[in-house]
Design an enzyme around this catalytic site. Structure first.
Site, PDB file in Angstrom:
ATOM      1  N   LYS A   1      30.903  42.139  45.595  1.00 24.07           N
ATOM      2  CA  LYS A   1      31.304  41.330  44.443  1.00 24.07           C
ATOM      3  C   LYS A   1      32.404  40.383  44.889  1.00 24.07           C
ATOM      4  CE  LYS A   1      34.277  41.405  41.232  1.00 24.07           C
ATOM      5  NZ  LYS A   1      34.444  39.934  41.045  1.00 24.07           N
TER       6      LYS A   1
ATOM      7  N   GLU B   1      34.914  35.521  41.397  1.00 29.13           N
ATOM      8  CA  GLU B   1      34.144  34.597  40.559  1.00 29.13           C
ATOM      9  C   GLU B   1      34.628  33.160  40.681  1.00 29.13           C
ATOM     10  OE1 GLU B   1      37.373  36.412  37.887  1.00 29.13           O
ATOM     11  OE2 GLU B   1      36.134  36.980  39.616  1.00 29.13           O
TER      12      GLU B   1
ATOM     13  N   CYS C   1      47.755  36.241  51.991  1.00 28.27           N
ATOM     14  CA  CYS C   1      48.527  37.480  51.895  1.00 28.27           C
ATOM     15  C   CYS C   1      49.421  37.667  53.113  1.00 28.27           C
ATOM     16  CB  CYS C   1      47.612  38.677  51.723  1.00 28.27           C
ATOM     17  SG  CYS C   1      46.576  39.026  53.149  1.00 28.27           S
TER      18      CYS C   1
ATOM     19  N   PHE D   1      39.665  35.440  46.108  1.00 26.68           N
ATOM     20  CA  PHE D   1      39.297  34.021  46.098  1.00 26.68           C
ATOM     21  C   PHE D   1      39.797  33.273  47.315  1.00 26.68           C
ATOM     22  CE2 PHE D   1      43.559  33.877  44.188  1.00 26.68           C
ATOM     23  CZ  PHE D   1      44.122  32.773  44.827  1.00 26.68           C
TER      24      PHE D   1
ATOM     25  N   GLU E   1      55.631  38.577  44.120  1.00 21.87           N
ATOM     26  CA  GLU E   1      54.762  37.794  45.009  1.00 21.87           C
ATOM     27  C   GLU E   1      54.423  36.472  44.323  1.00 21.87           C
ATOM     28  OE1 GLU E   1      50.777  38.431  47.734  1.00 21.87           O
ATOM     29  OE2 GLU E   1      50.801  39.306  45.722  1.00 21.87           O
TER      30      GLU E   1
ATOM     31  N   SER F   1      45.587  41.593  44.655  1.00 19.76           N
ATOM     32  CA  SER F   1      46.989  41.793  44.303  1.00 19.76           C
ATOM     33  C   SER F   1      47.313  43.280  44.226  1.00 19.76           C
ATOM     34  CB  SER F   1      47.292  41.132  42.957  1.00 19.76           C
ATOM     35  OG  SER F   1      46.616  41.813  41.908  1.00 19.76           O
TER      36      SER F   1
END
Length: 494
Positions: free
Chosen positions: A173, A176, A281, A149, A379, A226
């Site tokens: 993909k 969402e 990240c 995202f 994290e 992740s």
């Protein structure tokens, strides 16, 4: 309410699964759209279309592929503000940050435009008597790209630019939570001349993702997310015989030595920790600072943090937007509470003074953090900067190398010897010397070490070309026809 559909075979495909998900405006905390969730059967349809398109796309000349990529680069550049607007609306990034994301993605398109040079093979003439050998790299087939995202434009460009240039077809993909940018990419690709079926978009949750991981006609998988999910993607994909690169989480450290330029270090720490609300990240989440300059550096950081304007991306002058969901905002806030429970000292509490609407946190600064504390070991992925005080270079390096993650690490110093040693000794895939966020330019490759990467190849750049192709060596001998005319010499083979 706006509905976001799939894109398969060069056209919009309305979802038929009966499943859907909400798309929110995180700055207001309100739903703004509905996105279709693909069933396994709809994923199968997209893969079948991509497999059919691969037959002709892999035969398309390098010159034509390059021409399409050049056209796409121009179209994406012309629509960069539209892409940035979609990113801001669904992710919450401020406009300058969203535009920066698009710009870095375009660099990967530019790299992929040079695909004729990147795919040059090698040739050995007369490797043996009358035998020539040459090597080529050929595309794999259908590539699945599963993207996060936090970079809904840049990370897809990391993947599809090189994959398509190398002759593969793609089923993407996206997250969402931020699905719209990839549909604009699909439209621009069609305008650029990419044949229908070469690029397809299916939206969804784990049902769609797991079908891609197991589908027999998917040849390779690129993933960013992740670490727990990256591990699942790698293990599941490789178990089904696929080539996988799965980039996971991070705990990026910035080590500041006593001789560093403290103003530059303070600017860098604030920028790298709190840009994009810390949802990067490569964000700096741990500041290791030499004891002798710690108090002075932290005071400079606190003064800069006080000037950060937090609010909606639509509000002029905003520096930092919201977090992606209410749940994630609450999880980040819980890390601040846990830090207090674990004995750390909160110097700046980002839970205080946030906007009343939306999913906001202000930047937080936590001192006296140590390994074993939850705010260090896990994290956080939010605007929280943890501070550890160290004696100097050796202790700081040891802390970094002991951490489970190895995505990025930075050193701030004026000492060339320390800088060289750090580059040689630190256990991280991307290293900055007086550069806090060392994301490689497009003609290098991006990726970490340890629990930050599952797979053997980093993403984009030269390693991306290797990942999306496989080598073939062709050895040939051709009979030499007898030459007309008189030859009195004895025939020889050597």
């Amino acid at each position: 309410m706006k509905r976001i559909n799939h894109w398969v075979g060069g056209r919009v495909l309305v979802g038929a699964s009966g499943r859907e998900g909400p798309v929110f405006d995180p700055a207001l905390g309100r739903q703004q759209a509905v996105v279709d969730f693909a069933s396994a059967a709809e994923v199968d349809q997209a893969v079948a279309v991509a497999r059919q398109a691969f037959v002709s796309w892999r035969q398309t000349s390098l010159a034509r592929r390059s021409e399409v990529l050049f056209a796409l680069r121009e179209l994406v550049s012309a629509h960069r503000r539209e892409l940035a607007s979609l990113i801001s609306a669904e992710h919450g990034k401020v406009p300058a940050d969203a535009l920066g994301e698009v710009a870095r993605g375009i660099e990967n398109l530019e790299f992929a435009c040079g695909i004729p040079t990147l795919l040059k093979g090698g040739y050995s003439e007369q490797a043996s008597t009358g035998v020539d050998v040459h090597g080529v790299r050929q595309p794999l087939g259908v590539v699945a790209c599963i993207t996060p995202f936090n970079f809904p434009a840049m990370v897809p460009m990391w993947m599809f630019a090189t994959a398509l240039a190398c002759g593969n077809t793609v089923v993407l993909k996206p997250s969402e939570k931020t699905p719209s940018a990839c549909l604009l990419f699909a439209e621009l690709m069609q305008r650029a001349g990419l044949p229908d079926g070469c690029f397809n978009v299916v939206h969804g949750d784990r049902i769609a993702a797991d079908r891609l991981l197991a589908h027999p006609d998917i040849d390779a998988i690129s993933f960013v997310g992740s670490t727990p999910v990256a591990r699942h993607v790698y293990e599941t994909g490789t178990r089904h015989g696929k080539r996988v690169q799965a980039l996971g989480g991070a705990k990026n450290h910035m080590l500041v030595l006593a001789d560093a330029d403290l103003n530059a270090a303070a600017d860098a720490a604030v920028s790298a920790a709190f840009g994009s609300a810390g949802e990067r990240c490569m964000a700096i989440s741990v500041l290791l600072v030499a004891d002798s300059v710690a108090d002075e550096l932290l005071e400079r950081i606190r003064s800069r943090m006080a000037d950060i304007v937090v609010g909606p991306a639509s509000q002029p002058g905003t520096d930092m937007g919201p977090l992606i969901t209410r749940e994630h905002r609450d999880a980040v806030a819980a890390h601040i509470a846990h830090a207090v429970d674990d004995g750390a000292r909160v110097l700046v509490d980002g839970r205080v003074g946030t906007p009343t609407e939306g999913w906001f946190l202000r930047p937080s600064l936590i001192d006296n953090v140590h390994p074993g504390m939850r705010c260090y070991d896990q994290e956080i992925f939010g605007p929280v900067l943890c501070v550890m005080r160290v004696a100097g270079y050796e202790e700081g390096l040891a802390v970094i190398n002991a951490n489970q993650f190895g995505n990025g690490a930075a050193l701030f110093t004026r000492d060339g010897g320390a800088a060289r040693s750090f580059g040689f000794d630190v256990q991280a895939g991307m290293v900055g010397i007086n550069v806090p966020v060392p994301v490689p330019v497009a003609h290098f490759s991006f990726g970490g070490w340890k629990a930050s990467l599952f797979g053997d190849q980093h993403i984009y750049g030269p390693e991306g070309v290797n990942f999306y192709t496989r080598g073939k060596v062709i050895t040939s001998r051709w009979p030499v026809a007898e030459r007309a005319g008189v030859d009195l010499n004895f025939p020889r083979n050597r």
